[in-house]
Design an enzyme around this catalytic site. Sequence first.
Site, PDB file in Angstrom:
ATOM      1  N   HIS A   1      -7.483  -1.792   5.735  1.00 40.01           N
ATOM      2  CA  HIS A   1      -6.372  -0.505   6.292  1.00 40.01           C
ATOM      3  C   HIS A   1      -6.311   0.774   5.877  1.00 40.01           C
ATOM      4  O   HIS A   1      -6.905   1.652   6.065  1.00 40.01           O
ATOM      5  CB  HIS A   1      -5.076  -1.048   5.769  1.00 40.01           C
TER       6      HIS A   1
ATOM      7  N   ASP B   1       6.398   4.063   4.553  1.00 43.29           N
ATOM      8  CA  ASP B   1       7.075   3.252   5.627  1.00 43.29           C
ATOM      9  C   ASP B   1       7.114   1.494   3.989  1.00 43.29           C
ATOM     10  O   ASP B   1       7.748   0.660   5.287  1.00 43.29           O
ATOM     11  CB  ASP B   1       6.343   2.485   7.378  1.00 43.29           C
ATOM     12  N   HIS B   2       5.667   1.633   3.417  1.00 49.78           N
ATOM     13  CA  HIS B   2       5.513   0.202   2.500  1.00 49.78           C
ATOM     14  C   HIS B   2       6.414   0.985   1.157  1.00 49.78           C
ATOM     15  O   HIS B   2       6.945  -0.232   0.728  1.00 49.78           O
ATOM     16  CB  HIS B   2       4.447   0.354   2.490  1.00 49.78           C
TER      17      HIS B   2
ATOM     18  N   HIS C   1       1.591   3.559   2.224  1.00 47.30           N
ATOM     19  CA  HIS C   1       1.496   4.821   3.213  1.00 47.30           C
ATOM     20  C   HIS C   1       3.989   4.766   2.971  1.00 47.30           C
ATOM     21  O   HIS C   1       4.328   3.295   2.200  1.00 47.30           O
ATOM     22  CB  HIS C   1       1.210   3.916   4.696  1.00 47.30           C
TER      23      HIS C   1
ATOM     24  N   ASP D   1       0.444  -4.049   5.589  1.00 41.99           N
ATOM     25  CA  ASP D   1      -0.356  -3.487   6.818  1.00 41.99           C
ATOM     26  C   ASP D   1      -2.552  -4.103   6.619  1.00 41.99           C
ATOM     27  O   ASP D   1      -2.863  -3.790   5.719  1.00 41.99           O
ATOM     28  CB  ASP D   1      -0.694  -2.031   7.410  1.00 41.99           C
TER      29      ASP D   1
ATOM     30  N   HIS E   1       0.827  -1.336  -0.094  1.00 43.53           N
ATOM     31  CA  HIS E   1      -0.155  -0.163   0.184  1.00 43.53           C
ATOM     32  C   HIS E   1       1.110   1.411  -0.046  1.00 43.53           C
ATOM     33  O   HIS E   1       1.953   1.549  -0.369  1.00 43.53           O
ATOM     34  CB  HIS E   1      -0.901   0.589   1.207  1.00 43.53           C
TER      35      HIS E   1
ATOM     36  N   HIS F   1       7.060  -5.933  11.276  1.00 46.33           N
ATOM     37  CA  HIS F   1       6.472  -4.935  12.040  1.00 46.33           C
ATOM     38  C   HIS F   1       5.149  -4.908  13.176  1.00 46.33           C
ATOM     39  O   HIS F   1       3.952  -4.463  13.058  1.00 46.33           O
ATOM     40  CB  HIS F   1       5.323  -5.148  10.994  1.00 46.33           C
TER      41      HIS F   1
ATOM     42  N   GLU G   1       2.352  -8.697   9.814  1.00 47.58           N
ATOM     43  CA  GLU G   1       1.941  -7.275  10.261  1.00 47.58           C
ATOM     44  C   GLU G   1       2.004  -7.759  12.044  1.00 47.58           C
ATOM     45  O   GLU G   1       0.971  -8.154  12.166  1.00 47.58           O
ATOM     46  CB  GLU G   1       1.624  -6.207   9.842  1.00 47.58           C
TER      47      GLU G   1
END
Lengths: 653, 948
Positions: free
Chosen positions: A156, A71-72, A69, A177, A67, A414, A202
């Site tokens: 999410h 941090d991904h 975000h 996530d 996705h 995670h 996660e």
Amino acid sequence: MAIECLVLGAGQEVGKSCVVVTINGKRIMFDCGMHMGYDDHRRYPDFSLISKSRDFDHSLDCVIITHFHLDHVGALPYFTEVCGYNGPIYMTYPTKALAPLMLEDFRKVLVDRRGEEEQFTSLHISQCMQKVIAIDLKQTLQVDDDLQIRAYYAGHVLGAAMFYAKVGESAMVYTGDYNMTPDRHLGAAQIDRLELDLLITESTYATTIRDSKYAREREFLKAVHECVAGGGKVLIPTFALGRAQELCILLDDYWERMNLKVPIYFSAGLTIQANMYYKILISWTSQKIKETYATRNAFDFKHVHNFDRSLINAPGPCVLFATPGMISGGFSLEVFKQWAPCEMNLITLPGYCVAGTVGHKLMSGKPTKIVLDKDTQIDVRCQIHQLSFSPHTDSKGIMDLARFLSPKNVILVHGEKPKMVSLKERIQSELRIPCYLPANCDTVHIPSTTYVKAHASNAFIRSCLNPNFRFLKRSKEENSDQVLRNTNSTALLQVNDERVAEGILIMEKGKKARVVHQDDLLLMLRQKKHDIQFGYCCAAQLDNLEETGNRDGALSHSDKCSCLQLLFKELSNYFSGVNIQDLGEHLQVESFQVSVCLKDNCPYRIIDSPRKEAPTIFFCCSWSAADEKLAREIISAIERFNLSDNLPCKNSK
Amino acid sequence: MEHHLLHICLQSLKDNNNPPSLQALASLRSLIINPNTSDSTIYSILETLTHSLQLSTNSLTTHHHILKLLTDLASHRTHLSSQILNSIHSSSLLFTESTQIAAESLTSLASFSNSDQNKIDDQLFMSLCFAATSASARLRLLRNGERLGIGTHMLFTVFLGFTKDPYPYVRKASLDGLLGLCKSYDLFEDISVTEGCYCRAVELLQDNEHSVRSAAIRVVCEWGQMLIAAKEGNDKIAQSNQVFVQICSMVRDMSVEVRVEAFNALGKIKLVSEDILLQTISKKVLAILKEKNSHGQCTAERFEILASSYAGAFMHGLEDEFHEVRKSACNSLRIHTILYAEFARRSLSLLMDMLNDESMAVRLEALEALHHMATFDCLNVQEIHMHMFLGSLLDSCDLIRSTARKIFKLVKLPDLKLFRLSIHGLLQNLERYSKDEADVFSVLFFMGRSHGNFAAHIVKEVSQEIEPVLEGQLGLDSARVAAFLVLAISAPLSQNQNGQIIPPRLFSYAVTLLGRISCALSEVVDQDTLLAYLSQCSRSSTLGAEVEVESLLPAVDDVVLNRTKKDVNNPVEVPMLQTGNETSKVQPVTSCELEYLATSIVECQADELGEVMKSVNLILARVRDAWLLVQSRCTNAALRALRDCKRELAMLTSTSLESSGAMAFTLQYLQVMKLFAKIWEHAVWKIRSNETGGLEYLFGKLDMRLRELRYRYIGFSKEEELYVLELIALACLLRLSKVEISCSPTTMKKLSAIISHIEILNDKGSIEPSNILMDAKKTVHEIESSKAGISCSLFLITNLDDFFTLKQFSLCSRVRHINAELNVPGNDSENPLRFVSGLPVAIPLDITLYNVSSENRLWLTMRMSEESTQFVFLDLNILGGCNEVKKFTFVAPFYRTPKACSFSLWISIGMECALEDCHILNHCGGPRRDLVYLFQEKEVHLCLVRRG
């Protein structure tokens, strides 16, 4: 074969998710995130561990992003444009649409606000995105001949997906996530029951069990409603994507139901653009929104208007959504300055605020004054309401997913280590699944399922197609009487279909493995089938034959028949309900046969010298192994019989 | 064309070497489904098809098509079905090598007849099942097993066995089959059979295919219930718990279908232990339960694993993304809430949260659940819930609002604060949706009655608002004030109203809103009762605790209660749960609320009757004053005074039959006096002597009124009866006094009859006859003796004025009014009854009779025109006795239907005047005496039946 799992990021921490999995020789990188907490080299995953020579194109088969975000996805432009990865990248359509927005926004923040040296440029972002191949939900995509991947809905955020990857017979799921409970605008994660060797999940909330969010929604609505009913203004600082839409749907729905006329405003900027994406990507939202789409797009909010700066000090109640979420600056701070001094107003805060922001100050205690800088002080007299909606699943959700998928192994990423440890314990004890918590740069080896291809013979296939079930009684409750009485199959407890079990696997050197039916085997081996038959010659007392004389000679045919008939009568009486057949020469129960034995030295006779004091007749019995139990029953019964009359035999033994 | 087609097709079929072409078969089918195809063609088709069915050379597809055609034929020509059945049965298909064909023929068999006819051999069925290599053939066999009349045991064996099939559809079909079998009780005798089936279904809960999983849930639920039923005592609960927990494990399934099925099943399991239920509404494993278990059977770890498998099951359901699941979860939660107080308390919060759901269906279901709880008296609302709860009163959906109000009617609030909030919420509802007014009022009434103290408090607080604001202008048109008044008037009916005084004037304010309020409370109380109640409360100056008002409206409550009880679709028996060492507290489920209100209505009515009598007698006293005006030649003023009396009388309202009798009598009396006054003007003062026709009309009217006064009231005291007779005698004398009409011998006859009647009455008692009677008596004697009546009478009557003075008359006994109501249901000029000219027509009548005794001879009169009246005798003995109020439906025949397109009948009910002379009326079988009509004529519309 084994599955090898190299954790480059998010191992025992939250941030820069990046896991490289090797299944049956294929290498996949799941997520390519950056750590927001660091400014140095720790910001990006250590890509050199993938390949010393930095030849990523050959060492990786594909990159999968779950996705948008940061941090991904944050390190993706760096990885492709700076490190030079040119292989395929897969992500869902919404992620492909929204990731560049997020990346661009982040790049701007880095460069414009913090004045840092830029890690990648706008051009990098757009070039990187050109390499992306979009994938739809539940679409199975053949990356190459062996590797196939499939995306499943993860909740999410808009476009978040869990990915299933399969190489040969080894299969795994990487969740990214996800959220197991739906919210107002996104659904719950949804996946099929799959045969998995590995689940990488996660574990942000590894120990939390969250209560129903309805209570929090209720409190939020009540606070907002009471505030506007009292003529106050409500400021809802949110992030542009996700939370803003969720809360807005909640409010819009409530407004509609309660017939409220107070205006709801969206501040201009990213929020409006984000709403547009939501409107387009309806198929990625929750069931309710999908259902109502036919009549109305839920993101065409009925009560929402665009906000104009001049409205800040307009009289009367209103609700305003403004970015950024933590009141760290920008428009939300501007409005906050104006509205905070009035008791009637209400500020809602997101569940999490970074230290140093106004939001964080408001959350810690209830300050009456907030000092922005040495010139600016804000009196805070308004009410403050804290929201805590999280789009991550809780520990129960993780357990439920693991229970549903029942993989052979679980890897947790995670999350925070102490919590992950406790979740690991639970997975191992409750679900009995081996579980691992690799740290960053660790590698976990997991044995994967190996399959041997074998030819199947026609007879075997035929036997597989035909039903062949049997009913078995649970052994612990077995007792002989019941077995006899309940030979009608309905009374038996367990069903067993043995058609697959009846095959025989033949592996010969230099030849491919074959599975054959048992009949085939005999043919192949040119052998005959041997049946094991048991034999026993038992004695029964006989009184009335004395009168007929003829004791030493052979019994006449009619005598034999009458003996058998007597026996038949006795057995039928004794074992009522058992199907005993009289076939003239012998009696038959299942495979058990009994006939009158006339031989003097029958090989199956154990007592070869009959008691002379009582007339005795011998019955020769034979049966196959399957009916052993039944046979023993009948024999012991026969030996007790006195065929002359119905009195039990007084056994002198 | 038909024959041509047939010919071609049959040729094609008869050609044994080649398979029939698809085209030919298609043409055959077109012939079969065409309803106009002649029977002979159909027969030849059937013959050919039957013939070709027997051929062994046919290929699989041919058989398939032929069977399909036969099935079609059977469904279009049902009379042929048995013949087709036989032909399939006798064909060798069932015994062929190909199980595919056999299965297909069986399916055809099953499709067009019931199971009795096409019973096939169990053994054959079994062998077919086992031989069927293709999954679809097995599927067909399993699905039709029941319809083929296979023995239950055989079916069970087959179904249970095939739950192991590698094909999911076959597994599902066998599970469905098992589900159908659970009704066959002969299997049930052996518990191990049930157990075996149940365990197999439990295994299949883990199936990879969701359709199999949901079928398995159904089987687990149904067979689990059989297991539960077979157990006794503690085992029963343990088993019940086990099944419940088993199904709980499915609520986190990824398939919506499975989840819905799971929640539906959870609602079917009754009698689940409280700790398990409590755990299902908490995702965390509850600490109390851990403690409880500590001295239990399993290890702590084991217990935790077990508990976590069903922890929060209902929570998940309520949080689900799909409204179907949420709805189902609400519904099954409802079933369990009423068993345990603690569980009810906790699940209440969840249900209240569901009122914020985005789906209307779910909100409604949650409200229904709350209503269910309220009905069983386990709805303990707390302040935290109020926002949502009151929110549903403002919902934009009508249905939601009305359901929410239904709950408020039953709810019991613990303190004034919540009560105030609720009232506020209801007022807001009223404000925003004025169409809800009636229902809101009725809710306020119920709430006030069940929370008298709180209601009184609120009323006190808002009394400023209710009071007339500007120069006596009541703000009564405001719905808000009306709502407070409803609350006020309901408070005295409450039991827990301790000395809180509602000012009496509020009741009189409420009277002004009578229509509005009684309309709102129509299901609780009728308008008359309400008015009586209000007027009583408003009149009693010393209103307070000593006034017994709560006795009002008792019957009402029973009605309401019964209705709500019936609403609860499955009355739950009170289960006494004894689980192991702890005894679960079980809340009494039956609620006998409001029973205390069922006190006697009699006292109240007695009071009320006294009030009415007092007012009536006051009016009667004024009649005498009016008469004095007549005698002093001020007729107009007298008439005005009488009209005032009439108006005043109309202000009174009655609730009981007795008081209404007194009032009806007074009204009639007033009318009589008015007529007397008018006649007096003519006859005594001779002011308008020229209008003889008018006088005759007045006399006729007076006669009728007096007759009614005499016969339609029962329960007179002797004085009263004498007084009425006196009036009649006076009327006769007045008639006689007028030269033009006095000679009528009937009047004389009547007068003498009256006089003798008075004498009889007087013989018994010793009441001084009035002057006028003495005079009348004398007159009669004189006329009779002299036989020269005219001159004498003239002399006599001139003195009439001197002789007659109206006595002070007062009503003291309980006069009852013989009355009737008559209605023709559903008939008006738009919807006439149908008749055929010349044939009798039946007219259905709803008749209500008041105070009619069996001595009264009642006639139904049906008048088409002035000349033709038809009488039907209402035999009260046949119609079933007499009560004070008697209601029945009577179908009256009307014989002489005219030759007309439509006509009207005037229907009324008349009573024979028992004491009048007999005179045969010209109708055969009609009444023999004069009739007094108990009811104004009712028009019935009839219309000729039209052809076509």
